[in-house]
Design a protein around this motif. Structure first.
Motif: not given
Length: 255
Positions: A99-104, A65-72
């Motif tokens: 999951v940690p890769i998604g956060l990175l 939402a609003g251009g934010s990206m909680p995870a990739d």
């Protein structure tokens, strides 16, 4: 993993987040699709789909939402699947790594949003000079080149060097630590389902959650007919609520 396969993994990542027409955020970005395509690249589409589906469970309630990206999700699906296939990891163990890769991977998204704003001023410069035929470069060409630069190269390098690293990592760890990773990975889908329920279990949608659970458990129907039933129920619900809203706005009718 060959260099060409690593490049294809990086190119898949670019397609997944490049906002190209008919692909990207709503299709290929999903770990299930990323995992399948990564499996095709590495010669094991079945395991790719299985690992991707497992990773996808964590992101069932994903909202940007609003251009934010909680995870990739895309990077998580691609590299998680690649490491699983090349390192001989099962789906749960790969999930604990993905999951940690998604956060990175959010660093790539915010870098794109930050440096992509430069092209707005480039477009302004074209307009001031009356070069309207060049505006598409600032709107399409340059942003896509930037996206390709910060996605294909990092993801390709991570896939190529990370695959050999994961293989040696697995050989050195032994069974005990891998079991811990497997337990952690087994808990993450439950977390994803819990997050999803926060968005589903609200208002009028609560009753549909129970109806769906009962149908899926006791009807014996497959996923396809259940999906068709869910779609038809959604259409009927939207029509009924829309008619109700219209009647409320128009007031009572005496005809």
């Amino acid at each position: 993993m060959s260099i060409f396969q690593a490049f294809l993994c990086g190119f898949l990542y670019f397609i997944a987040i490049g906002n190209l027409p008919f692909v990207g955020l709503w299709t290929i970005q999903r770990p299930l699709v990323c995992g399948l395509l990564t499996g095709v690249i590495l010669g094991d589409p079945l395991k790719g789909a299985m690992v991707g589906a497992t990773i996808n469970l964590v992101y069932l309630g994903f909202i940007s939402a609003g251009g934010s990206m909680p995870a990739d999700m895309a990077l998580s699906g691609i590299l998680g699947t690649a490491y699983s296939i090349t390192g001989g990891l099962d789906a749960k163990t790969a999930l604990s790594i993905a999951v940690p890769i998604g956060l990175l991977g959010t660093l790539v998204w915010y870098a794109r949003m930050t440096y992509g704003s430069i092209f707005v001023h480039v477009a302004d410069h074209y307009i001031e000079d009356g070069q309207y035929h060049k505006i598409w470069r600032a709107n399409v060409l340059y942003p896509q080149l930037l996206t390709a630069l910060i996605t294909i190269i990092p993801c390709g390098l991570a896939a190529y060097y990370g695959a050999s690293y994961i293989s040696g990592f697995v050989a050195a760890l032994g069974g005990t630590v891998l079991t811990i990773f497997k337990v952690i990975g087994g808990m993450m889908p439950a977390l994803g389902v819990a997050i999803t329920l926060q968005y589903i279990y609200k208002g009028d949608s609560r009753v549909f959650l129970y109806i769906g659970f009962v149908l899926a458990t006791y009807s014996g129907l497959g996923l396809l007919p259940l999906g068709v039933i869910a779609a038809l129920v959604a259409v009927v619900y939207v029509q009924v609520t829309k008619n109700q809203d219209q009647s409320d706005e128009g007031g009572p009718s005496y005809e």
